[in-house]
Design a protein around this motif. Sequence first.
Motif, PDB file in Angstrom:
ATOM      1  N   CYS A  20      10.808  -6.171  -9.433  1.00  0.00           N
ATOM      2  CA  CYS A  20      11.112  -6.028  -8.015  1.00  0.00           C
ATOM      3  C   CYS A  20      12.385  -5.204  -7.841  1.00  0.00           C
ATOM      4  CB  CYS A  20      11.288  -7.419  -7.420  1.00  0.00           C
ATOM      5  SG  CYS A  20      11.636  -7.428  -5.661  1.00  0.00           S
ATOM      6  N   PRO A  21      12.382  -4.240  -6.960  1.00  0.00           N
ATOM      7  CA  PRO A  21      11.406  -3.875  -5.933  1.00  0.00           C
ATOM      8  C   PRO A  21      10.485  -2.722  -6.330  1.00  0.00           C
ATOM      9  CG  PRO A  21      13.434  -2.734  -5.440  1.00  0.00           C
ATOM     10  CD  PRO A  21      13.667  -3.536  -6.725  1.00  0.00           C
ATOM     11  N   LEU A  22      10.480  -2.324  -7.597  1.00  0.00           N
ATOM     12  CA  LEU A  22       9.740  -1.131  -8.003  1.00  0.00           C
ATOM     13  C   LEU A  22       8.235  -1.171  -7.731  1.00  0.00           C
ATOM     14  CD1 LEU A  22      11.680  -0.105 -11.217  1.00  0.00           C
ATOM     15  CD2 LEU A  22      11.716   0.989  -8.968  1.00  0.00           C
ATOM     16  N   PRO A  23       7.514  -2.294  -7.927  1.00  0.00           N
ATOM     17  CA  PRO A  23       6.085  -2.261  -7.606  1.00  0.00           C
ATOM     18  C   PRO A  23       5.801  -1.888  -6.147  1.00  0.00           C
ATOM     19  CG  PRO A  23       6.543  -4.112  -9.031  1.00  0.00           C
ATOM     20  CD  PRO A  23       7.875  -3.537  -8.634  1.00  0.00           C
ATOM     21  N   VAL A  24       6.589  -2.408  -5.221  1.00  0.00           N
ATOM     22  CA  VAL A  24       6.391  -2.059  -3.806  1.00  0.00           C
ATOM     23  C   VAL A  24       6.790  -0.610  -3.556  1.00  0.00           C
ATOM     24  CG1 VAL A  24       7.241  -2.465  -1.460  1.00  0.00           C
ATOM     25  CG2 VAL A  24       6.556  -4.387  -2.880  1.00  0.00           C
ATOM     26  N   LEU A  25       7.914  -0.189  -4.083  1.00  0.00           N
ATOM     27  CA  LEU A  25       8.376   1.188  -3.853  1.00  0.00           C
ATOM     28  C   LEU A  25       7.388   2.213  -4.397  1.00  0.00           C
ATOM     29  CD1 LEU A  25      12.182   0.806  -4.626  1.00  0.00           C
ATOM     30  CD2 LEU A  25      11.071   0.942  -2.388  1.00  0.00           C
ATOM     31  N   LYS A  26       6.876   1.972  -5.591  1.00  0.00           N
ATOM     32  CA  LYS A  26       5.923   2.920  -6.190  1.00  0.00           C
ATOM     33  C   LYS A  26       4.570   2.879  -5.481  1.00  0.00           C
ATOM     34  CE  LYS A  26       8.149   3.798 -10.487  1.00  0.00           C
ATOM     35  NZ  LYS A  26       8.409   5.214 -10.352  1.00  0.00           N
ATOM     36  N   SER A  27       4.153   1.703  -5.007  1.00  0.00           N
ATOM     37  CA  SER A  27       2.909   1.611  -4.235  1.00  0.00           C
ATOM     38  C   SER A  27       3.051   2.363  -2.918  1.00  0.00           C
ATOM     39  CB  SER A  27       2.557   0.143  -3.956  1.00  0.00           C
ATOM     40  OG  SER A  27       2.301  -0.544  -5.148  1.00  0.00           O
ATOM     41  N   ILE A  53       3.925  -7.589  -2.443  1.00  0.00           N
ATOM     42  CA  ILE A  53       2.853  -6.633  -2.123  1.00  0.00           C
ATOM     43  C   ILE A  53       2.115  -7.035  -0.836  1.00  0.00           C
ATOM     44  CG2 ILE A  53       0.663  -5.624  -2.903  1.00  0.00           C
ATOM     45  CD1 ILE A  53       2.869  -4.393  -4.512  1.00  0.00           C
ATOM     46  N   PRO A  54       1.698  -8.294  -0.675  1.00  0.00           N
ATOM     47  CA  PRO A  54       1.062  -8.664   0.600  1.00  0.00           C
ATOM     48  C   PRO A  54       1.985  -8.450   1.805  1.00  0.00           C
ATOM     49  CG  PRO A  54       0.584 -10.317  -1.047  1.00  0.00           C
ATOM     50  CD  PRO A  54       1.610  -9.396  -1.649  1.00  0.00           C
ATOM     51  N   HIS A  55       3.264  -8.746   1.632  1.00  0.00           N
ATOM     52  CA  HIS A  55       4.223  -8.540   2.721  1.00  0.00           C
ATOM     53  C   HIS A  55       4.339  -7.050   3.061  1.00  0.00           C
ATOM     54  CE1 HIS A  55       7.629  -9.296   5.320  1.00  0.00           C
ATOM     55  NE2 HIS A  55       8.290  -8.345   4.685  1.00  0.00           N
ATOM     56  N   PHE A  56       4.429  -6.219   2.039  1.00  0.00           N
ATOM     57  CA  PHE A  56       4.481  -4.767   2.234  1.00  0.00           C
ATOM     58  C   PHE A  56       3.244  -4.278   2.984  1.00  0.00           C
ATOM     59  CE2 PHE A  56       2.328  -1.260  -0.127  1.00  0.00           C
ATOM     60  CZ  PHE A  56       2.854  -0.196   0.585  1.00  0.00           C
ATOM     61  N   CYS A  57       2.065  -4.739   2.589  1.00  0.00           N
ATOM     62  CA  CYS A  57       0.823  -4.323   3.256  1.00  0.00           C
ATOM     63  C   CYS A  57       0.837  -4.726   4.731  1.00  0.00           C
ATOM     64  CB  CYS A  57      -0.390  -4.928   2.563  1.00  0.00           C
ATOM     65  SG  CYS A  57      -0.717  -4.239   0.940  1.00  0.00           S
ATOM     66  N   SER A  58       1.259  -5.934   4.987  1.00  0.00           N
ATOM     67  CA  SER A  58       1.324  -6.425   6.357  1.00  0.00           C
ATOM     68  C   SER A  58       2.309  -5.610   7.193  1.00  0.00           C
ATOM     69  CB  SER A  58       1.730  -7.893   6.343  1.00  0.00           C
ATOM     70  OG  SER A  58       1.883  -8.381   7.650  1.00  0.00           O
ATOM     71  N   GLU A  59       3.472  -5.357   6.650  1.00  0.00           N
ATOM     72  CA  GLU A  59       4.514  -4.613   7.370  1.00  0.00           C
ATOM     73  C   GLU A  59       4.092  -3.171   7.656  1.00  0.00           C
ATOM     74  OE1 GLU A  59       7.763  -5.522   8.542  1.00  0.00           O
ATOM     75  OE2 GLU A  59       6.783  -7.469   8.339  1.00  0.00           O
ATOM     76  N   ASP A  60       3.429  -2.528   6.687  1.00  0.00           N
ATOM     77  CA  ASP A  60       3.054  -1.116   6.830  1.00  0.00           C
ATOM     78  C   ASP A  60       1.664  -0.917   7.428  1.00  0.00           C
ATOM     79  OD1 ASP A  60       5.512  -0.767   5.599  1.00  0.00           O
ATOM     80  OD2 ASP A  60       4.790   0.748   4.194  1.00  0.00           O
ATOM     81  N   GLY A  61       0.926  -2.007   7.635  1.00  0.00           N
ATOM     82  CA  GLY A  61      -0.382  -1.919   8.278  1.00  0.00           C
ATOM     83  C   GLY A  61      -1.535  -1.588   7.348  1.00  0.00           C
ATOM     84  N   HIS A  62      -1.327  -1.687   6.046  1.00  0.00           N
ATOM     85  CA  HIS A  62      -2.405  -1.432   5.082  1.00  0.00           C
ATOM     86  C   HIS A  62      -3.248  -2.695   4.904  1.00  0.00           C
ATOM     87  CE1 HIS A  62      -0.332   2.255   4.230  1.00  0.00           C
ATOM     88  NE2 HIS A  62       0.719   1.628   3.714  1.00  0.00           N
ATOM     89  N   ALA A  63      -4.497  -2.516   4.523  1.00  0.00           N
ATOM     90  CA  ALA A  63      -5.391  -3.653   4.295  1.00  0.00           C
ATOM     91  C   ALA A  63      -5.297  -4.098   2.845  1.00  0.00           C
ATOM     92  CB  ALA A  63      -6.825  -3.272   4.632  1.00  0.00           C
ATOM     93  N   LEU A  64      -4.974  -5.358   2.633  1.00  0.00           N
ATOM     94  CA  LEU A  64      -4.989  -5.932   1.290  1.00  0.00           C
ATOM     95  C   LEU A  64      -6.415  -6.421   1.048  1.00  0.00           C
ATOM     96  CD1 LEU A  64      -3.436  -6.691  -1.247  1.00  0.00           C
ATOM     97  CD2 LEU A  64      -2.814  -8.838  -0.128  1.00  0.00           C
ATOM     98  N   VAL A  65      -7.184  -5.619   0.340  1.00  0.00           N
ATOM     99  CA  VAL A  65      -8.607  -5.884   0.126  1.00  0.00           C
ATOM    100  C   VAL A  65      -8.817  -6.990  -0.901  1.00  0.00           C
ATOM    101  CG1 VAL A  65     -10.784  -4.832  -0.633  1.00  0.00           C
ATOM    102  CG2 VAL A  65      -9.144  -3.492   0.709  1.00  0.00           C
ATOM    103  N   LEU A  66      -7.955  -7.017  -1.922  1.00  0.00           N
ATOM    104  CA  LEU A  66      -8.105  -7.992  -2.995  1.00  0.00           C
ATOM    105  C   LEU A  66      -6.736  -8.324  -3.569  1.00  0.00           C
ATOM    106  CD1 LEU A  66      -9.978  -9.481  -5.153  1.00  0.00           C
ATOM    107  CD2 LEU A  66      -9.673  -7.417  -6.521  1.00  0.00           C
ATOM    108  N   GLN A  67      -6.511  -9.586  -3.843  1.00  0.00           N
ATOM    109  CA  GLN A  67      -5.334 -10.044  -4.569  1.00  0.00           C
ATOM    110  C   GLN A  67      -5.821 -11.077  -5.561  1.00  0.00           C
ATOM    111  OE1 GLN A  67      -2.180 -11.737  -2.193  1.00  0.00           O
ATOM    112  NE2 GLN A  67      -1.063 -12.489  -3.962  1.00  0.00           N
ATOM    113  N   GLU A  68      -5.566 -10.844  -6.850  1.00  0.00           N
ATOM    114  CA  GLU A  68      -6.014 -11.810  -7.842  1.00  0.00           C
ATOM    115  C   GLU A  68      -5.038 -11.892  -9.006  1.00  0.00           C
ATOM    116  OE1 GLU A  68      -9.856 -10.747  -9.319  1.00  0.00           O
ATOM    117  OE2 GLU A  68      -9.188  -8.854 -10.158  1.00  0.00           O
TER     118      GLU A  68
END
Length: 81
Positions: A20-27, A53-68
């Motif tokens: 953290c925070p590199l996975p979110v920044l690179k995504s 990652i789910p928080h980032f998707c929510s904030e930026d408006g992207h759809a989190l299709v799968l989390q596992e």
Amino acid sequence: MVVATLADSVIKLDLRGLKCPLPVLKSRQKLAGLVSGSVIEVETTDPMASIDIPHFCSEDGHALVLQEKTDVGHRFVIRKR
């Protein structure tokens, strides 16, 4: 007739080993260069990614299709808004 599947068009992003925070920044950086509707698959080993990652998707408006959970971390499939 050729039929494209979701797996054919998914861009894989291997972020295992990054903290953290590199996975979110690179995504975020990868998604910024893609057109709307593009799909990326993100692999991480950072335990905080399951929250970040789910928080980032929510904030930026992207759809989190799968989390596992995987054997070594987490996998996320994200569709760009």
